[in-house]
Design an enzyme around this catalytic site. Structure first.
Site, PDB file in Angstrom:
ATOM      1  N   CYS A 273     -28.330   6.359  11.743  1.00 34.66           N
ATOM      2  CA  CYS A 273     -27.382   7.485  11.649  1.00 34.66           C
ATOM      3  C   CYS A 273     -27.712   8.405  10.489  1.00 34.66           C
ATOM      4  O   CYS A 273     -28.047   7.937   9.400  1.00 34.66           O
ATOM      5  CB  CYS A 273     -25.974   6.981  11.379  1.00 34.66           C
ATOM      6  SG  CYS A 273     -25.372   5.882  12.614  1.00 34.66           S
TER       7      CYS A 273
ATOM      8  N   ARG B 131     -21.293  12.830  22.585  1.00 36.18           N
ATOM      9  CA  ARG B 131     -20.864  11.849  21.587  1.00 36.18           C
ATOM     10  C   ARG B 131     -20.672  12.548  20.249  1.00 36.18           C
ATOM     11  O   ARG B 131     -19.863  12.147  19.417  1.00 36.18           O
ATOM     12  CB  ARG B 131     -21.917  10.745  21.467  1.00 36.18           C
ATOM     13  CG  ARG B 131     -21.448   9.546  20.656  1.00 36.18           C
ATOM     14  CD  ARG B 131     -22.433   8.391  20.704  1.00 36.18           C
ATOM     15  NE  ARG B 131     -21.798   7.187  20.230  1.00 36.18           N
ATOM     16  CZ  ARG B 131     -21.774   6.798  18.950  1.00 36.18           C
ATOM     17  NH1 ARG B 131     -22.371   7.506  18.037  1.00 36.18           N
ATOM     18  NH2 ARG B 131     -21.149   5.695  18.602  1.00 36.18           N
TER      19      ARG B 131
HETATM   20  P1  XMP Z   1     -26.975  -0.304  13.551  1.00 33.93           P
HETATM   21  O1  XMP Z   1     -26.826  -0.216  12.064  1.00 33.93           O
HETATM   22  O2  XMP Z   1     -26.573  -1.639  14.084  1.00 33.93           O
HETATM   23  O3  XMP Z   1     -25.954   0.777  14.132  1.00 33.93           O
HETATM   24  O4  XMP Z   1     -28.353   0.075  13.965  1.00 33.93           O
HETATM   25  C1  XMP Z   1     -25.699   0.942  15.507  1.00 33.93           C
HETATM   26  C2  XMP Z   1     -24.571   1.926  15.697  1.00 33.93           C
HETATM   27  O5  XMP Z   1     -24.912   3.228  15.199  1.00 33.93           O
HETATM   28  C3  XMP Z   1     -24.170   4.223  15.890  1.00 33.93           C
HETATM   29  N1  XMP Z   1     -25.091   5.265  16.320  1.00 33.93           N
HETATM   30  C4  XMP Z   1     -25.263   6.445  15.719  1.00 33.93           C
HETATM   31  N2  XMP Z   1     -24.597   7.022  14.703  1.00 33.93           N
HETATM   32  N3  XMP Z   1     -25.998   8.902  14.848  1.00 33.93           N
HETATM   33  C5  XMP Z   1     -24.960   8.260  14.277  1.00 33.93           C
HETATM   34  O6  XMP Z   1     -24.332   8.810  13.367  1.00 33.93           O
HETATM   35  C6  XMP Z   1     -26.722   8.396  15.883  1.00 33.93           C
HETATM   36  O7  XMP Z   1     -27.671   9.011  16.385  1.00 33.93           O
HETATM   37  C7  XMP Z   1     -26.317   7.126  16.352  1.00 33.93           C
HETATM   38  N4  XMP Z   1     -26.744   6.319  17.366  1.00 33.93           N
HETATM   39  C8  XMP Z   1     -25.983   5.220  17.322  1.00 33.93           C
HETATM   40  C9  XMP Z   1     -23.485   3.544  17.048  1.00 33.93           C
HETATM   41  O8  XMP Z   1     -22.129   3.402  16.720  1.00 33.93           O
HETATM   42  C10 XMP Z   1     -24.215   2.222  17.148  1.00 33.93           C
HETATM   43  O9  XMP Z   1     -23.459   1.210  17.741  1.00 33.93           O
END
Ligand code: XMP
Length: 493
Positions: free
Chosen positions: A303, A406
């Site tokens: 993120c 999203r």
């Molecule tokens: P981890 O830390 O487990 O996080 O890799 C997975 C979670 O990250 C969120 N997610 C995103 N958040 N931009 C964001 O701000 C993105 O592009 C993005 N893609 C995923 C999502 O909640 C996921 O479960």
């Protein structure tokens, strides 16, 4: 002028305080709830991301006792097909088995078997009457795959059972007749279901599996709020999903609350909403009737929301704050994102989470979508944010993105006008999910032992989190040593 809150804390800022224990790590019971209506034996949820959860991962997660949430960066039809694949994968009884007609070719059957990972299909006529079965055994020595099924199948009469046959009777029929598939038929001979020996052996192999009332694996699926989100939800419910997740980057919003309320009014499945990072955000969704709240604004490994938008809340504080609303309402909380080690699962639960959603920790598994990448002799798998440019371009699916909304950017049509909130990268290959989940849950058991907590509820009630300093964190990781061998549950990030 803005007001200031207390500083927020995240996983690396806290440790659980050890407490008196009268149990062994193996005594810890990790049974929990994903949502009001769905119970899990392990508190792990795989992220709704296109490099983490499609059918194969969802099947693997449910078999381990967790659950997978199918991502939504694909067409409604494709996502519903993914759900269908999971629901048909393993069951006490398949109520709607994959079938073929007698004039299908063997090539057609082979395709069906490969798609659904099955070893044969019942053959029915236009009225749905069972006329035979075609399995690997019938096809093994066939060289011409353009032959019609009618010439190769084992025709009726077959060993069948009536709808409603007991599990024990079905097993006896399979065993006595040395067969692997038992079609269930009604009084008119129409096919009504199928019981396979594989489902009995799978039950023994995966005793913790998350199953629905019909013995099928449980699966969730993500939707958004823009476009035909309601149509997507309907198609998913028809395909059999057990929980819909209204998955957006900003769940503390009218759009998400309205969508939750609509879905709750019109469908019988559980509805989870998110993401939020505050007590007020969780309360909004609870008031809308949600069955679970997903928490996390910007903690994810991929993120960039916090740097691009300057917004978010460190994850342990976010979970704790949202938990202040969820706990009293009896609504389960999913801590989503930011977990790097098994100890972070322990901390998330202590802070108030009932389950955790994992992206980077699972993206390297064999069951995640995508091929292995070899770099300097090491194996990796790709992992990208759903708000990254790659996910928005979505080349794998012909350039159509279903994930822009999203981030509230569904109306943006050109790439150079898109504001990415995520990055693309790769994570080390970690092998089968079963091994990864074993280490993660093993770490949770250890943590519950140290905290003296037998259950997740005990963790919520009794565990204590201590804020630590940068020196405390340095001391927590291996130090004053050149690490030569990585452990299966530890590597330097
Ligand atoms: P981890 O830390 O487990 O996080 O890799 C997975 C979670 O990250 C969120 N997610 C995103 N958040 N931009 C964001 O701000 C993105 O592009 C993005 N893609 C995923 C999502 O909640 C996921 O479960």
């Amino acid at each position: 002028m803005a007001t200031f809150t207390e500083p927020g804390l995240t996983f690396d800022d806290v440790l659980l305080v050890p407490a008196y224990s009268d149990l062994q790590p193996g005594d810890a019971d990790t049974t929990t709830r994903l949502s009001r209506g769905i119970s899990l034996r392990i508190p792990l949820v795989s992220a709704a991301m296109d490099t983490v959860t499609e059918a194969r991962m969802a099947v693997a997660m449910a078999r381990q006792g967790g659950v997978g949430i199918l991502h939504r960066n694909l067409s409604i039809e494709d996502q519903a097909n993914q759900a269908d694949l999971v629901k048909r994968s393993e069951a006490g009884m398949v109520s709607n088995p994959v079938t073929c007609f007698p004039d299908a070719t063997l090539a057609d059957v082979e395709r069906l078997c490969a798609t659904y990972r099955i070893s044969g299909v019942p053959v029915i006529d236009a009225q749905g009457v069972l006329v035979g079965i075609v399995t690997n055994r019938d096809m093994r020595y066939e060289t011409d795959d353009s032959r019609p099924v009618r010439e190769v199948m084992t025709p009726m009469p077959l060993i069948t059972a009536p709808v409603g046959v007991s599990r024990d009777d079905a097993f006896q029929l399979l065993k006595q007749n040395k067969i692997e598939k038992l079609p269930l038929v009604d009084g008119q001979g129409r096919l009504r279901g199928l019981i396979t020996v594989k489902d009995f052996t799978k039950s023994e192999q995966y005793p913790l599996a998350t199953k629905d009332a019909d013995g099928r694996l449980v699966v969730g699926a993500a939707i958004g709020v823009a476009g035909d989100a309601e149509g997507r939800a309907r198609a998913l419910v028809e395909a059999g999903v057990d929980v819909i997740i209204v998955d957006t980057a900003h769940g503390h919003s009218r759009g998400v609350a309205d969508m939750v309320a609509k879905l709750k009014a019109n469908s019988h499945v559980d509805v989870v909403g998110g993401n939020v990072a505050t007590r007020a955000g969780a309360q909004l969704l609870i008031d809308a009737g949600v069955d679970g709240v997903k928490v996390g604004v910007g903690p994810g490994s991929i993120c960039t929301t916090r740097v691009v938008a300057g917004v978010g809340a460190p994850q342990v504080t976010a979970i704790h704050e949202a938990g202040l609303a969820c706990g009293p309402a009896g609504v389960p909380l999913i801590g989503d994102g930011g977990l790097q080690y098994s100890g972070d699962i322990v901390k998330a639960i202590a802070a108030g989470a009932d389950t955790v959603m994992l992206g980077s920790l699972l993206a390297g598994c064999e069951e995640s979508p995508g091929e292995l990448i070899f770099i300097n002799g090491k194996q990796y798998k790709s992992y990208r944010g759903m708000g990254s440019l790659g996910a928005v371009r979505n080349r794998e699916r012909g350039g159509t993105s279903f994930s822009k909304d999203r981030y509230g950017q569904d109306s943006v049509t050109s790439e150079d006008k898109y504001i990415p909130e995520g990055v693309e990268g790769q994570v080390p290959f970690r092998g089968p999910l079963a091994n990864v989940a074993y280490q993660l849950i093993g770490g949770l058991h250890q943590g519950m032992w140290y905290a003296g907590c037998r259950t997740i509820a005990d963790m919520h009630e009794r565990s204590e989190l201590m804020p630590i300093t940068a020196a405390g964190l340095k001391e927590s990781h291996p130090h004053d040593i050149q690490m030569t061998v990585e452990a299966p549950n530890y590597s330097r990030r």
